[in-house]
Enzyme design. Structure first.
Site, PDB file in Angstrom:
ATOM      1  N   ASP A   8       0.858  -1.184   0.000  1.00  0.00           N
ATOM      2  CA  ASP A   8       0.000   0.000   0.000  1.00  0.00           C
ATOM      3  C   ASP A   8       0.894   1.233   0.000  1.00  0.00           C
ATOM      4  O   ASP A   8       1.752   1.396   0.878  1.00  0.00           O
ATOM      5  CB  ASP A   8      -0.904   0.016   1.234  1.00  0.00           C
ATOM      6  CG  ASP A   8      -1.973  -1.058   1.187  1.00  0.00           C
ATOM      7  OD1 ASP A   8      -1.991  -1.832   0.213  1.00  0.00           O
ATOM      8  OD2 ASP A   8      -2.786  -1.119   2.125  1.00  0.00           O
ATOM      9  N   ASP A 129     -15.711  -3.787  -1.419  1.00  0.00           N
ATOM     10  CA  ASP A 129     -15.290  -3.340  -0.093  1.00  0.00           C
ATOM     11  C   ASP A 129     -16.519  -3.080   0.756  1.00  0.00           C
ATOM     12  O   ASP A 129     -17.417  -2.324   0.353  1.00  0.00           O
ATOM     13  CB  ASP A 129     -14.469  -2.056  -0.203  1.00  0.00           C
ATOM     14  CG  ASP A 129     -13.210  -2.244  -1.032  1.00  0.00           C
ATOM     15  OD1 ASP A 129     -12.707  -3.382  -1.076  1.00  0.00           O
ATOM     16  OD2 ASP A 129     -12.739  -1.257  -1.627  1.00  0.00           O
TER      17      ASP A 129
END
Length: 245
Positions: A8, A129
């Site tokens: 990330d 998500d």
């Protein structure tokens, strides 16, 4: 089942966020490409790379990091801040092997269909998500009224094959993933579901792999905090007759 070590990116660094909160960040490396080298040396065939700056609409050079990583002996699944067909094209030109679309897939599903037609179902995936049982957008900050299953079925009808499922409440917390929900999502949608969010034990990986309904798992915090070793995770992901990895 494929294991995807997570990288990330925020501010040019490798970070992890807890529950997607930009104010709850831990920095693990100042050199994302060196981190990719580490995961490749440990056996990774894929890396899941997230452009958090793009997700939060901040200026960044993460496209350069993608390009440098894609030149290594690894495939990159890339997500974050992709808001148009031109954004998708740029990421693919920089070397991404697969794109995961989040907010745009919810707001403009026709873009997903156009992207699949332009590239392929193996190149274009979507993010399912979820927070508190409903799909979220804009870096997990805004809730919709759709469940992951409802949204997954909608995407499957458009031709989507690959989907990343993240239980945001579990992400970065090392508290375990939503194994049962992930398996059910794959079964109920027919999608090649990739588990994400809280995967932290070999037993979870074995359960996901043995289900036959889950195609992969993204692992982040558990690797960075050395709760799991990547070679062990890769071994646990193998089931009899499985050659996907």
């Amino acid at each position: 089942m494929i294991i995807y070590p997570a990288i990330d990116l925020r501010g040019g660094k490798v970070v992890r966020l807890r529950e997607g909160d930009p104010n709850r960040q831990t920095v693990f490396s100042d050199d994302p490409v060196a981190t990719a080298h580490q995961w490749i040396a440990d056996g990774a065939a894929w890396i899941h790379m997230v452009n958090l700056d793009g997700t939060f609409a901040a200026a960044n050079n993460n496209g350069d990091i993608l390009a440098a990583t894609a030149q290594l002996n690894v495939k990159v699944q890339f997500a974050g801040g992709l808001r148009s067909l031109s954004d998708i094209a740029e990421a693919l030109e920089r070397g991404a092997s697969r794109i995961i679309l989040g907010t745009i897939a919810v707001q403009q599903p026709q873009i997903v269909a156009q992207a699949i037609e332009r590239w392929s179902t193996d190149v274009i995936g979507v993010a399912l998500d979820a927070r508190d049982g409903v799909v979220t957008t804009h870096g997990w900050q805004q809730k919709t009224t759709m469940t992951p299953t409802e949204f997954g079925q909608q995407m499957r009808a458009l031709g989507v094959e690959h989907a990343l499922y993240t239980d945001v409440n579990r992400d970065g917390n090392l508290g375990g993933s939503s194994v049962d929900a992930t398996i059910a999502l794959g079964r109920d949608t027919g999608l090649q579901v990739i588990a994400s969010g809280g995967v932290s034990t070999l037993e979870e990986i074995r359960q996901l792999a043995a289900s036959g309904s889950v195609a992969g798992a993204v692992i982040g915090m558990a690797l960075y905090e050395r709760r799991l070793a990547l070679p062990d995770a890769l071994a646990a992901a193998q089931t009899e007759g499985d050659t996907a990895c």
